[in-house]
Write an enzyme that holds these catalytic residues in place. Structure first.
Site, mmCIF file in Angstrom:
data_model
loop_
_atom_site.group_PDB
_atom_site.id
_atom_site.type_symbol
_atom_site.label_atom_id
_atom_site.label_comp_id
_atom_site.label_asym_id
_atom_site.label_seq_id
_atom_site.Cartn_x
_atom_site.Cartn_y
_atom_site.Cartn_z
ATOM 1 N N SER A 255 0.856 -1.190 0.000
ATOM 2 C CA SER A 255 0.000 0.000 0.000
ATOM 3 C C SER A 255 0.889 1.235 0.000
ATOM 4 O O SER A 255 1.694 1.439 0.916
ATOM 5 C CB SER A 255 -0.879 0.000 1.257
ATOM 6 O OG SER A 255 -1.266 1.330 1.558
ATOM 7 N N HIS B 186 -1.441 -1.382 -4.146
ATOM 8 C CA HIS B 186 -2.681 -1.014 -3.475
ATOM 9 C C HIS B 186 -2.691 0.504 -3.273
ATOM 10 O O HIS B 186 -1.795 1.062 -2.635
ATOM 11 C CB HIS B 186 -2.722 -1.751 -2.138
ATOM 12 C CG HIS B 186 -3.969 -1.590 -1.346
ATOM 13 N ND1 HIS B 186 -5.066 -2.402 -1.478
ATOM 14 C CD2 HIS B 186 -4.286 -0.690 -0.369
ATOM 15 C CE1 HIS B 186 -6.009 -2.027 -0.617
ATOM 16 N NE2 HIS B 186 -5.564 -0.986 0.064
ATOM 17 N N ASP C 235 -4.724 3.645 -1.781
ATOM 18 C CA ASP C 235 -5.774 4.014 -0.825
ATOM 19 C C ASP C 235 -6.291 5.413 -1.136
ATOM 20 O O ASP C 235 -5.555 6.392 -1.016
ATOM 21 C CB ASP C 235 -5.218 3.987 0.598
ATOM 22 C CG ASP C 235 -4.981 2.568 1.085
ATOM 23 O OD1 ASP C 235 -5.934 1.769 1.055
ATOM 24 O OD2 ASP C 235 -3.839 2.257 1.466
ATOM 25 N N MET D 91 -8.932 8.311 -0.147
ATOM 26 C CA MET D 91 -9.758 8.766 0.989
ATOM 27 C C MET D 91 -10.269 10.172 0.712
ATOM 28 O O MET D 91 -9.514 11.018 0.224
ATOM 29 C CB MET D 91 -8.912 8.796 2.262
ATOM 30 C CG MET D 91 -8.233 7.477 2.558
ATOM 31 S SD MET D 91 -7.221 7.600 4.046
ATOM 32 C CE MET D 91 -6.495 5.972 4.092
ATOM 33 N N HIS E 130 -8.442 1.148 -3.636
ATOM 34 C CA HIS E 130 -9.299 0.956 -2.464
ATOM 35 C C HIS E 130 -10.020 2.278 -2.220
ATOM 36 O O HIS E 130 -9.414 3.241 -1.735
ATOM 37 C CB HIS E 130 -8.422 0.535 -1.279
ATOM 38 C CG HIS E 130 -9.162 0.324 -0.007
ATOM 39 N ND1 HIS E 130 -8.532 0.126 1.204
ATOM 40 C CD2 HIS E 130 -10.494 0.272 0.274
ATOM 41 C CE1 HIS E 130 -9.438 -0.034 2.149
ATOM 42 N NE2 HIS E 130 -10.634 0.070 1.615
ATOM 43 N N MET F 104 -12.106 4.556 -0.310
ATOM 44 C CA MET F 104 -12.698 4.906 0.984
ATOM 45 C C MET F 104 -13.325 6.280 0.813
ATOM 46 O O MET F 104 -12.835 7.290 1.325
ATOM 47 C CB MET F 104 -11.609 4.889 2.071
ATOM 48 C CG MET F 104 -11.173 3.473 2.432
ATOM 49 S SD MET F 104 -9.596 3.420 3.323
ATOM 50 C CE MET F 104 -8.457 3.495 1.965
ATOM 51 N N MET G 179 -11.123 -5.722 6.183
ATOM 52 C CA MET G 179 -10.329 -4.697 6.880
ATOM 53 C C MET G 179 -9.931 -5.239 8.252
ATOM 54 O O MET G 179 -10.796 -5.644 9.042
ATOM 55 C CB MET G 179 -11.131 -3.406 7.061
ATOM 56 C CG MET G 179 -11.413 -2.639 5.771
ATOM 57 S SD MET G 179 -9.954 -2.225 4.800
ATOM 58 C CE MET G 179 -8.987 -1.246 5.960
ATOM 59 N N ASP H 238 -6.280 -6.206 5.024
ATOM 60 C CA ASP H 238 -5.715 -4.863 4.913
ATOM 61 C C ASP H 238 -5.691 -4.168 6.276
ATOM 62 O O ASP H 238 -6.743 -3.925 6.873
ATOM 63 C CB ASP H 238 -6.580 -4.059 3.929
ATOM 64 C CG ASP H 238 -6.008 -2.679 3.639
ATOM 65 O OD1 ASP H 238 -4.888 -2.375 4.076
ATOM 66 O OD2 ASP H 238 -6.713 -1.902 2.951
#
Ligand code: DX5
Ligand code: ZN
Length: 235
Positions: free
Chosen positions: A9, A34, A36, A38, A67, A69, A138, A176
């Site tokens: 990540s 990966h 992330d 957000m 991913h 979020m 998660m 994760d």
């Protein structure tokens, strides 16, 4: 016997040297990257957008998994697909149109996956698991890197794996949060097939390559031990 896949990540990478660091992780045997994303609303933190994916697409041949979020994943899909993303993990929580989102991802020939938070039961996957390629369990509450692995998620990893095997699906069980060479074997023994690791890869004082080697060695040893009859928690 297949091996465990490792997905570094980049949330914990040095963003001033992101290209170099991802290339090193690739040479060290990373299976995917990966990313992330957000939005400061779904989780209390901001991270990165599609521009980062576009830049990474030029430096790595690895699949880029996103991913999301964010409160409304549908808003961002087109932009991330145009930037070169390969797969999407969208959260079950708060998504009232999960099936539609998954179909949209599939219709663009990208791999869809569903992420579930620590307090969300595996059972919510029952009606969507046949439509996806990955489940992301998660093992911390989403929003930040370098948090402590929540070990009460271990039996749930087993339940997800059992759900997938019972229906003979080809679906990854990815974990994760807080994954390092101590927690990775626990997750693998519980049934995980893909490990996301941020600080354990990019934050290790020995460097990315030794960190990747250590993580993979720990995971593969646990897999051999499990001999892939993982210790599923049968209900
Ligand atoms: C948490 C993110 C994770 C995180 C993992 O919200 O989804 O991917 O970056 O970082 P570590 O491995 O440090 O827990
Ligand atoms: Zn993540």
């Amino acid at each position: 016997m297949s091996t465990i896949k490792v997905a570094p990540s980049i949330l914990n990478a040095d963003f001033a040297r992101l290209g170099e660091q991802v290339s090193e992780a690739e040479r060290a045997g990373a299976d995917r990257v990966h990313v992330d994303v957000m939005d400061g609303h779904f989780v209390p933190n901001l991270s990165m957008g599609a521009a980062v994916v576009k830049s990474l697409r030029r430096v790595t041949a690895l699949p880029l998994e996103i991913h999301l979020m964010v409160s409304d994943p549908d808003l961002f899909l087109d932009e991330f697909i145009a930037a070169g993303s390969d797969s999407f993990l969208v959260h079950w929580e708060g998504n009232h149109n999960l099936h539609r989102t998954i179909q949209r991802i599939r219709s663009q020939r990208k791999r869809p996956g569903v992420a579930i938070n620590p307090a969300t039961p595996a059972a919510v996957l029952e009606e969507i698991v046949e439509d996806i390629d990955q489940v992301l369990v998660m093992t911390v509450n989403p929003g930040f890197g370098h948090q402590q692995f929540i070990s009460t998620t271990l039996p749930k990893i087993g339940r997800v794996r059992e759900l997938i095997e019972r229906r003979q699906l080809e679906c990854d069980v990815e974990v994760d949060g807080g994954i390092d060479s101590e927690t990775a074997p626990q997750a693998v023994r519980a049934g995980a097939t893909v490990l996301v690791a941020g600080s354990a890869v990019f934050g290790d004082s020995l460097g990315i390559t030794p960190a990747m080697n250590g993580l993979r060695a720990a995971a593969d040893a646990a897999l051999r031990e499990a001999a892939y009859e993982p210790t599923l928690q049968r209900s």
